[in-house]
Design an enzyme around this catalytic site. Structure first.
Site, mmCIF file in Angstrom:
data_model
loop_
_atom_site.group_PDB
_atom_site.id
_atom_site.type_symbol
_atom_site.label_atom_id
_atom_site.label_comp_id
_atom_site.label_asym_id
_atom_site.label_seq_id
_atom_site.Cartn_x
_atom_site.Cartn_y
_atom_site.Cartn_z
ATOM 1 N N ASP A 172 0.836 -1.208 0.000
ATOM 2 C CA ASP A 172 0.000 0.000 0.000
ATOM 3 C C ASP A 172 0.871 1.257 0.000
ATOM 4 O O ASP A 172 0.630 2.214 -0.724
ATOM 5 C CB ASP A 172 -0.888 -0.052 1.253
ATOM 6 C CG ASP A 172 -1.898 1.068 1.296
ATOM 7 O OD1 ASP A 172 -2.402 1.454 0.236
ATOM 8 O OD2 ASP A 172 -2.187 1.567 2.403
ATOM 9 N N LYS A 196 -0.634 -15.718 -1.877
ATOM 10 C CA LYS A 196 -0.521 -17.025 -2.541
ATOM 11 C C LYS A 196 0.468 -17.944 -1.849
ATOM 12 O O LYS A 196 0.286 -19.150 -1.819
ATOM 13 C CB LYS A 196 -0.103 -16.820 -4.001
ATOM 14 C CG LYS A 196 -1.208 -16.193 -4.822
ATOM 15 C CD LYS A 196 -0.741 -15.869 -6.225
ATOM 16 C CE LYS A 196 -1.878 -15.369 -7.076
ATOM 17 N NZ LYS A 196 -2.765 -16.432 -7.571
ATOM 18 N N ARG A 217 -10.183 11.542 -11.015
ATOM 19 C CA ARG A 217 -9.422 11.494 -9.752
ATOM 20 C C ARG A 217 -9.082 10.071 -9.320
ATOM 21 O O ARG A 217 -8.481 9.876 -8.271
ATOM 22 C CB ARG A 217 -10.243 12.176 -8.640
ATOM 23 C CG ARG A 217 -10.470 13.675 -8.872
ATOM 24 C CD ARG A 217 -11.550 14.192 -7.909
ATOM 25 N NE ARG A 217 -11.267 13.808 -6.551
ATOM 26 C CZ ARG A 217 -12.203 13.386 -5.675
ATOM 27 N NH1 ARG A 217 -13.470 13.311 -6.024
ATOM 28 N NH2 ARG A 217 -11.868 13.058 -4.448
ATOM 29 N N LYS A 218 -9.480 9.105 -10.104
ATOM 30 C CA LYS A 218 -9.285 7.707 -9.673
ATOM 31 C C LYS A 218 -8.065 7.074 -10.351
ATOM 32 O O LYS A 218 -7.941 7.147 -11.571
ATOM 33 C CB LYS A 218 -10.536 6.881 -9.999
ATOM 34 C CG LYS A 218 -11.754 7.318 -9.205
ATOM 35 C CD LYS A 218 -12.906 6.361 -9.383
ATOM 36 C CE LYS A 218 -13.510 6.445 -10.757
ATOM 37 N NZ LYS A 218 -14.737 5.628 -10.878
HETATM 38 C C1 PKZ Z 1 -2.188 11.690 1.770
HETATM 39 C C2 PKZ Z 1 -1.402 10.719 0.934
HETATM 40 C C3 PKZ Z 1 0.068 10.956 1.077
HETATM 41 C C4 PKZ Z 1 0.922 10.058 0.221
HETATM 42 C C5 PKZ Z 1 2.353 10.638 0.289
HETATM 43 C C6 PKZ Z 1 3.310 9.568 0.293
HETATM 44 C C7 PKZ Z 1 4.282 9.610 1.414
HETATM 45 C C8 PKZ Z 1 3.897 10.138 2.715
HETATM 46 C C9 PKZ Z 1 2.712 9.529 3.461
HETATM 47 C C10 PKZ Z 1 2.648 8.071 3.552
HETATM 48 C C11 PKZ Z 1 1.234 7.708 3.660
HETATM 49 C C12 PKZ Z 1 1.036 6.288 3.312
HETATM 50 C C13 PKZ Z 1 -0.382 6.115 3.152
HETATM 51 C C14 PKZ Z 1 -0.736 4.775 2.654
HETATM 52 C C15 PKZ Z 1 -2.070 4.848 2.071
HETATM 53 C C16 PKZ Z 1 -3.207 4.834 3.176
HETATM 54 O O1 PKZ Z 1 -3.020 4.085 4.081
HETATM 55 S S1 PKZ Z 1 -4.425 5.914 3.068
HETATM 56 C C17 PKZ Z 1 -5.377 5.456 4.513
HETATM 57 C C18 PKZ Z 1 -6.468 4.489 4.206
HETATM 58 N N1 PKZ Z 1 -7.480 5.136 3.389
HETATM 59 C C19 PKZ Z 1 -8.373 5.985 3.938
HETATM 60 O O2 PKZ Z 1 -8.414 6.229 5.118
HETATM 61 C C20 PKZ Z 1 -9.327 6.608 2.972
HETATM 62 C C21 PKZ Z 1 -10.709 6.772 3.581
HETATM 63 N N2 PKZ Z 1 -11.624 7.188 2.495
HETATM 64 C C22 PKZ Z 1 -11.749 8.476 2.191
HETATM 65 O O3 PKZ Z 1 -11.214 9.367 2.847
HETATM 66 C C23 PKZ Z 1 -12.587 8.789 0.993
HETATM 67 O O4 PKZ Z 1 -13.520 7.782 0.760
HETATM 68 C C24 PKZ Z 1 -11.719 8.963 -0.290
HETATM 69 C C25 PKZ Z 1 -10.964 7.660 -0.668
HETATM 70 C C26 PKZ Z 1 -10.684 10.094 -0.092
HETATM 71 C C27 PKZ Z 1 -12.620 9.311 -1.459
HETATM 72 O O5 PKZ Z 1 -13.508 10.322 -1.017
HETATM 73 P P1 PKZ Z 1 -13.882 11.584 -1.917
HETATM 74 O O6 PKZ Z 1 -12.653 12.374 -2.236
HETATM 75 O O7 PKZ Z 1 -14.999 12.282 -1.273
HETATM 76 O O8 PKZ Z 1 -14.288 10.916 -3.294
HETATM 77 P P2 PKZ Z 1 -15.747 10.414 -3.731
HETATM 78 O O9 PKZ Z 1 -16.399 11.560 -4.399
HETATM 79 O O10 PKZ Z 1 -16.453 9.659 -2.654
HETATM 80 O O11 PKZ Z 1 -15.297 9.313 -4.825
HETATM 81 C C28 PKZ Z 1 -14.578 9.676 -5.976
HETATM 82 C C29 PKZ Z 1 -14.717 8.528 -6.957
HETATM 83 O O12 PKZ Z 1 -14.080 7.373 -6.395
HETATM 84 C C30 PKZ Z 1 -15.013 6.285 -6.268
HETATM 85 N N3 PKZ Z 1 -14.735 5.561 -5.034
HETATM 86 C C31 PKZ Z 1 -14.429 6.091 -3.825
HETATM 87 N N4 PKZ Z 1 -14.233 5.107 -2.939
HETATM 88 C C32 PKZ Z 1 -14.399 3.952 -3.602
HETATM 89 C C33 PKZ Z 1 -14.318 2.578 -3.252
HETATM 90 N N5 PKZ Z 1 -13.982 2.194 -2.021
HETATM 91 N N6 PKZ Z 1 -14.545 1.661 -4.196
HETATM 92 C C34 PKZ Z 1 -14.858 2.009 -5.460
HETATM 93 N N7 PKZ Z 1 -14.941 3.293 -5.877
HETATM 94 C C35 PKZ Z 1 -14.721 4.234 -4.958
HETATM 95 C C36 PKZ Z 1 -16.369 6.956 -6.233
HETATM 96 O O13 PKZ Z 1 -17.390 6.082 -6.660
HETATM 97 C C37 PKZ Z 1 -16.164 8.117 -7.184
HETATM 98 O O14 PKZ Z 1 -16.221 7.610 -8.504
HETATM 99 P P3 PKZ Z 1 -16.899 8.501 -9.705
HETATM 100 O O15 PKZ Z 1 -18.317 8.727 -9.283
HETATM 101 O O16 PKZ Z 1 -16.112 9.780 -9.765
HETATM 102 O O17 PKZ Z 1 -16.751 7.650 -10.931
#
Ligand code: PKZ
Length: 251
Positions: A172, A196, A217-218
């Protein structure tokens, strides 16, 4: 009367059983802690210095004494690939800069973090050799990332094997850097991983991540985890990362 006595005896037997179970579980925990304390690698006595903060200057992605021959060999191979510019080495500084920028973002009602408020990212919060040892390489034209990863003993799940949570964490993290470098800050919406084959602690694996498709955005990505000799496929994953909608969240 007899019924009452039987009920009282049943309740008290239940109580003593539960107490016995609790004491056995406490004893097991104490034994485990004792065993861990005897282990010279156990860092609990030394947690303070083990924490790495945003401000750390050291490049933890460079080889250190805990790295196996396999990891060193692959690292040098990829460093060679960087010479013609097709691949670039992602230094710790670059990751920290990304993390610092991410910490300044204000989205989804999360207040930006104060400087030095939190330690470094999860994968860097272990002492050398005990947790995640890795280096990453990025190919901009091919939208690919490679992470060379050696998991240490604190990432154990089944005895001698890496915990699946640690594996998916590294996958991830690698592809989150790839998607962020491709379209800006993103978050994991889902990651679907298939395990696996189990990965032995201390072995070196190669995580390959690639962008398959971008739709506004995806970002859809796929990744695989192979052994260093590429003969064993350990895991495969598909995932969706969504670019942060900062305008929407600031309102
Ligand atoms: C900040 C980053 C720094 C990175 C820098 C790197 C280095 C330094 C930091 C290190 C960092 C490591 C990080 C590791 C990566 C985590 O571990 S991230 C943590 C785990 N993930 C989370 O906590 C995310 C929780 N979810 C959310 O906050 C929100 O659901 C999201 C993902 C931001 C999306 O929300 P939103 O921006 O309001 O978007 P939304 O309008 O709901 O959906 C946009 C599109 O995506 C689709 N979609 C959204 N969710 C889903 C889903 N689950 N399934 C299917 N489609 C979906 C929607 O259907 C929509 O599609 P369209 O209608 O446009 O065709």
């Amino acid at each position: 009367m007899r019924e009452g006595l039987r009920a009282t005896l049943a309740v008290s037997a239940g109580f003593w059983c539960a107490l016995g179970e609790m004491l056995r579980s406490c004893a097991a925990r104490l034994r485990m802690l004792g065993a861990l304390r005897k282990d010279e690698h156990w860092p609990a006595r030394n947690l303070g210095p083990a924490l790495r903060w945003f401000s750390s200057e050291k490049d933890f992605c460079l080889p250190n004494p805990s790295w196996s021959e396999d990891l060193r060999h692959l690292f040098h191979q990829f460093m060679k690939k960087c010479e013609d510019g097709s691949w670039t080495y992602i230094s710790e500084k670059e990751m920290l800069d990304l993390q610092k920028k991410a910490s300044e973002l204000s989205f989804q009602n999360v207040k930006p973090m104060k400087k030095k408020q939190f330690p470094s990212t999860l994968t860097r919060n272990f002492q050398e050799g005990l947790g995640f040892e890795y280096a990453m390489f990025y190919n901009k034209d091919e939208r690919r990332i490679v992470c060379l990863f050696q998991g240490g003993p604190l990432l154990q799940g089944f005895p001698g094997l890496l915990h699946g949570g640690a594996i998916v964490t590294m996958v991830d993290y690698s592809i989150s850097i790839l998607s962020t470098k491709t379209i800006g800050f993103t978050m994991t919406a889902y990651i679907n991983i298939t395990y696996k084959r189990p990965i032995p602690i201390g072995s070196v694996v190669v995580i390959n991540g690639q962008v398959d498709k971008i739709e506004e955005r995806k970002v859809f990505l796929s990744s695989s985890v192979h052994s260093a000799d590429e003969k064993t496929l350990y895991s495969e994953a598909t995932s969706l990362f969504v670019q942060l909608n900062l305008e929407k969240s600031e309102t």
